[in-house]
Design a protein around this motif. Structure first.
Motif, PDB file in Angstrom:
ATOM      1  N   ARG A  67       0.830  -1.199   0.000  1.00  0.00           N
ATOM      2  CA  ARG A  67       0.000   0.000   0.000  1.00  0.00           C
ATOM      3  C   ARG A  67       0.865   1.250   0.000  1.00  0.00           C
ATOM      4  N   LYS A  68       1.895   1.247   0.835  1.00  0.00           N
ATOM      5  CA  LYS A  68       2.794   2.402   0.901  1.00  0.00           C
ATOM      6  C   LYS A  68       3.569   2.566  -0.397  1.00  0.00           C
ATOM      7  N   PHE A  69       4.048   1.457  -0.948  1.00  0.00           N
ATOM      8  CA  PHE A  69       4.867   1.500  -2.164  1.00  0.00           C
ATOM      9  C   PHE A  69       4.057   1.952  -3.374  1.00  0.00           C
ATOM     10  N   THR A  75       5.774   9.385  -6.442  1.00  0.00           N
ATOM     11  CA  THR A  75       6.035   8.627  -7.658  1.00  0.00           C
ATOM     12  C   THR A  75       4.932   8.845  -8.678  1.00  0.00           C
ATOM     13  N   LEU A  76       3.685   8.719  -8.248  1.00  0.00           N
ATOM     14  CA  LEU A  76       2.561   8.939  -9.166  1.00  0.00           C
ATOM     15  C   LEU A  76       2.597  10.342  -9.755  1.00  0.00           C
ATOM     16  N   MET A  77       2.834  11.320  -8.892  1.00  0.00           N
ATOM     17  CA  MET A  77       2.810  12.712  -9.325  1.00  0.00           C
ATOM     18  C   MET A  77       3.973  13.025 -10.268  1.00  0.00           C
ATOM     19  N   ILE A  78       5.177  12.597  -9.892  1.00  0.00           N
ATOM     20  CA  ILE A  78       6.353  12.918 -10.704  1.00  0.00           C
ATOM     21  C   ILE A  78       6.262  12.263 -12.068  1.00  0.00           C
ATOM     22  N   SER A 118      12.471   2.124  -0.988  1.00  0.00           N
ATOM     23  CA  SER A 118      11.199   1.515  -0.606  1.00  0.00           C
ATOM     24  C   SER A 118      10.925   0.255  -1.419  1.00  0.00           C
ATOM     25  N   GLY A 119      11.409   0.219  -2.647  1.00  0.00           N
ATOM     26  CA  GLY A 119      11.261  -0.982  -3.450  1.00  0.00           C
ATOM     27  C   GLY A 119      12.020  -2.155  -2.870  1.00  0.00           C
ATOM     28  N   TYR A 120      13.259  -1.921  -2.421  1.00  0.00           N
ATOM     29  CA  TYR A 120      14.024  -3.017  -1.831  1.00  0.00           C
ATOM     30  C   TYR A 120      13.516  -3.410  -0.447  1.00  0.00           C
ATOM     31  N   GLU A 121      12.948  -2.458   0.264  1.00  0.00           N
ATOM     32  CA  GLU A 121      12.282  -2.820   1.517  1.00  0.00           C
ATOM     33  C   GLU A 121      11.110  -3.764   1.233  1.00  0.00           C
ATOM     34  N   MET A 122      10.364  -3.468   0.193  1.00  0.00           N
ATOM     35  CA  MET A 122       9.235  -4.316  -0.197  1.00  0.00           C
ATOM     36  C   MET A 122       9.718  -5.712  -0.605  1.00  0.00           C
ATOM     37  N   ILE A 123      10.763  -5.769  -1.413  1.00  0.00           N
ATOM     38  CA  ILE A 123      11.312  -7.059  -1.845  1.00  0.00           C
ATOM     39  C   ILE A 123      11.776  -7.862  -0.634  1.00  0.00           C
ATOM     40  N   ASN A 124      12.405  -7.193   0.327  1.00  0.00           N
ATOM     41  CA  ASN A 124      12.889  -7.884   1.516  1.00  0.00           C
ATOM     42  C   ASN A 124      11.740  -8.481   2.317  1.00  0.00           C
ATOM     43  N   ARG A 125      10.638  -7.766   2.423  1.00  0.00           N
ATOM     44  CA  ARG A 125       9.477  -8.294   3.141  1.00  0.00           C
ATOM     45  C   ARG A 125       8.945  -9.553   2.453  1.00  0.00           C
ATOM     46  N   CYS A 126       8.896  -9.522   1.141  1.00  0.00           N
ATOM     47  CA  CYS A 126       8.457 -10.703   0.405  1.00  0.00           C
ATOM     48  C   CYS A 126       9.404 -11.872   0.657  1.00  0.00           C
ATOM     49  N   ASN A 127      10.697 -11.589   0.674  1.00  0.00           N
ATOM     50  CA  ASN A 127      11.678 -12.652   0.861  1.00  0.00           C
ATOM     51  C   ASN A 127      11.648 -13.251   2.259  1.00  0.00           C
ATOM     52  N   PHE A 153       3.888  -9.842  -5.350  1.00  0.00           N
ATOM     53  CA  PHE A 153       4.262  -8.481  -4.984  1.00  0.00           C
ATOM     54  C   PHE A 153       5.752  -8.228  -5.200  1.00  0.00           C
ATOM     55  N   ARG A 154       6.565  -9.260  -5.079  1.00  0.00           N
ATOM     56  CA  ARG A 154       7.977  -9.103  -5.428  1.00  0.00           C
ATOM     57  C   ARG A 154       8.115  -8.808  -6.921  1.00  0.00           C
ATOM     58  N   ALA A 155       7.377  -9.555  -7.751  1.00  0.00           N
ATOM     59  CA  ALA A 155       7.443  -9.338  -9.197  1.00  0.00           C
ATOM     60  C   ALA A 155       6.919  -7.953  -9.570  1.00  0.00           C
ATOM     61  N   TYR A 156       5.808  -7.539  -8.968  1.00  0.00           N
ATOM     62  CA  TYR A 156       5.237  -6.217  -9.238  1.00  0.00           C
ATOM     63  C   TYR A 156       6.271  -5.127  -8.932  1.00  0.00           C
ATOM     64  N   THR A 157       6.890  -5.235  -7.756  1.00  0.00           N
ATOM     65  CA  THR A 157       7.863  -4.233  -7.332  1.00  0.00           C
ATOM     66  C   THR A 157       9.076  -4.209  -8.250  1.00  0.00           C
ATOM     67  N   MET A 158       9.586  -5.388  -8.589  1.00  0.00           N
ATOM     68  CA  MET A 158      10.760  -5.447  -9.446  1.00  0.00           C
ATOM     69  C   MET A 158      10.463  -4.922 -10.846  1.00  0.00           C
TER      70      MET A 158
END
Length: 538
Positions: A67-69, A75-78, A118-127, A153-158
């Motif tokens: 949700r945070k990612f 990111t959306l705005m930029i 934040s992307g790598y934090e997300m990947i780490n949670r999945c792992n 979610f790991r694939a989405y983030t990557m």
């Protein structure tokens, strides 16, 4: 010729992202997801994940971090501001003016997409979920479903990171300390292959939307994985010299979604959005994946895509960082239902005073009664006009991350690449087009004209939702469109539109944040981008 993305580099995963992951306490979903709050930490996963319930809590933290990612407003705005689809606001916060004119894009400090950590934090949670699940006593079917959600979610983030930064470091396991972080950066092909393997696992092991049931529509499903894999193959084909092998794979995955019977377009485009139907807008049959918000987990997207005003009739306090460009808004036909999803007027509560958008003033506030408080119309896709939003400032509107209309348009695009504008391609395009307009797309278009028609439809359908930057980049539209429109805006004196500083090429890569470089000397930066020589700056 392969993309410039294929450069191999050695890097160290950003240490700050891992430090953040070590100690973050995550508040889990509530409201419509039915998940309860529970503390979650990476401090000692080896001693924690012993039961099915504990593994589920780790999976819940993945959803919370997603949700945070995914709903990161910057990111959306930029990514809208750097296209021709957004106007900078009546404020200079968050670098909106600089991003809009592509100033300093080769800097690794202020002007970069702050999503690497934040992307790598997300990947780490999945792992963590994937690394601890084998030791938990549970059925293989349930374990595979848990793994499938984590791998989705790991694939989405990557996939997001790949399109922004190029080939990625791929940590094979979770991290509970700062040892062993030197991970060589893979090529883009290697990264794509890794993402594809994750999604193929998801397709084999995740339930469909209907199998999950209404209480779990928010969960990653087989259909969401197929749609995402179709997008992955479509993007890979476009970036690899329009490779038809990848397009065939994309068509297969997208066809499977369409033929599943799990999804459909809603009859009224407006019913997708909380502003019009409130809770009925959530997790509909047009939605393959949504970021969930509710009474206790609220969204702030309305603040930054609003109209810089507070009024009870509009819900919570709004800011205005970016909004739809004048060109895009004025491109809608008046009878297009989608045009009704932009805020262009309101009456100040308790008065007879109207405020309304006046495009002839080029983003300035206008004169007389109008005095529109922003540079452009507001995007109602993020708005909650309920009393609770006005009182608390938090919107309960979900963010749709994968939508069925995108699946149909992707299918029409890939079919056109493979076979030209066939009746099949027209059918998929017209399903989206005629949901909001009665007259179908012009028949008898050439392959190139049909491709342009699809892109225009994507703009009308998806503007503001985080799709269009990636669409323009993979189809090599970004540089031309940025050059033409932003030059026009500057030369004609539109509000806060500065002289264009850089024209992106199809090979453009964002810089990895300087904070990651500072904390990890082994981390190699992407090389400087070169402004597109096809569009020389004056």
């Amino acid at each position: 010729m392969k993309s410039i993305y294929l450069r191999k580099k050695t890097l160290l995963v950003g240490r700050w992202s891992v430090i953040a992951a070590l100690f973050v306490i995550v508040t889990l979903f509530s409201g419509c997801t039915g998940l309860t709050e529970s503390p979650y930490t990476f401090v000692d996963p080896g001693n924690y994940y012993k039961s099915e319930e504990e593994l589920e809590s780790a999976l819940n933290s993945v959803y919370a971090d997603f949700r945070k990612f995914a709903s990161n407003y910057k990111t959306l705005m930029i990514l809208e501001l750097v296209t021709e689809h957004a106007m900078p606001a009546h404020a200079s916060k968050d670098g909106v003016i600089s991003f809009n004119c592509w100033q300093g894009v080769n800097q690794a400090t202020t002007y970069n997409i702050q999503i690497w950590d934040s992307g790598y934090e997300m990947i780490n949670r999945c792992n963590v979920v994937l690394g601890r699940g084998d030791g938990v006593n549970m059925s293989d079917e349930k374990r595979n479903q848990v793994y499938g959600q984590a791998r989705f979610f790991r694939a989405y983030t990557m996939f997001v990171l790949l399109r922004l930064y190029g080939g990625l470091a791929i940590p094979e396991s979770y991290t509970s300390g700062l040892n062993g972080l030197e991970i060589p950066r893979k090529t883009v092909d290697d990264t794509y292959d890794y993402i594809i393997q994750d999604l193929e696992y998801c397709i084999a092991n995740l339930p469909t939307r209907s199998q999950w049931g209404s209480s779990s529509y928010y969960k990653a499903s087989k259909g969401a994985a197929q749609a995402l894999l179709g997008d992955v193959y479509l993007t890979r084909g476009c970036m690899d010299n329009y490779n038809t092998t990848y397009f065939q794979e994309a068509k297969k995955q997208l066809s499977d979604v369409i033929n599943s019977g799990e999804y459909e377009l809603l009859s009224d485009y407006k019913s997708l959005w909380y502003w019009f139907v409130e809770e009925a807008s959530k997790n509909t049959k047009e939605s393959l994946l949504e970021v969930q918000f509710g009474p206790t987990q609220v969204s702030a997207l309305h603040c930054n895509f609003g109209i810089n005003v507070t009024d009870e009739s509009l819900g919570g306090k709004m800011y205005h960082r970016s909004a739809i460009s004048h060109k895009d808004y004025l491109s809608y036909q008046d009878d297009d239902v989608r045009k009704q999803c932009f805020l262009t007027e309101y009456t100040i509560t308790g008065t007879d005073t109207r405020r309304y958008f006046e495009p002839e003033y080029k983003g300035f506030s206008g004169k007389g009664e109008g005095k529109w408080p922003s540079s452009a119309p507001g995007n109602m896709k993020f708005y909650d006009r309920t009393k609770s939003c006005y009182e608390t400032g938090g919107s309960k509107a979900n963010l749709i991350a994968i939508r069925y209309s995108d699946v149909l348009l992707n299918y029409a695009e890939v079919e056109n690449y493979l076979n030209g504008p066939t009746s099949d391609a027209y059918e998929k395009l017209n399903k989206v087009h005629q949901r909001s307009l009665s007259v179908p797309v012009t028949p008898g278009l050439s392959k190139e004209e049909f491709d342009d028609a699809i892109y225009q439809e994507r703009t009308w359908e998806l503007v503001g939702e985080g799709y269009l930057y990636f669409d323009e980049l993979r189809t090599d539209r970004l540089g031309k469109n940025v050059y033409e429109y932003k030059t026009y805006m500057y030369e004609n004196g539109y509000f806060n539109c500065q002289k264009l500083q850089f024209v992106p090429q199809k090979t453009f890569l964002w810089k990895i944040p300087q904070t990651s470089l500072d904390s990890n000397p082994a981390l190699e930066q992407n090389p400087d981008n070169i402004s597109d020589p096809r569009y020389p700056l004056k």
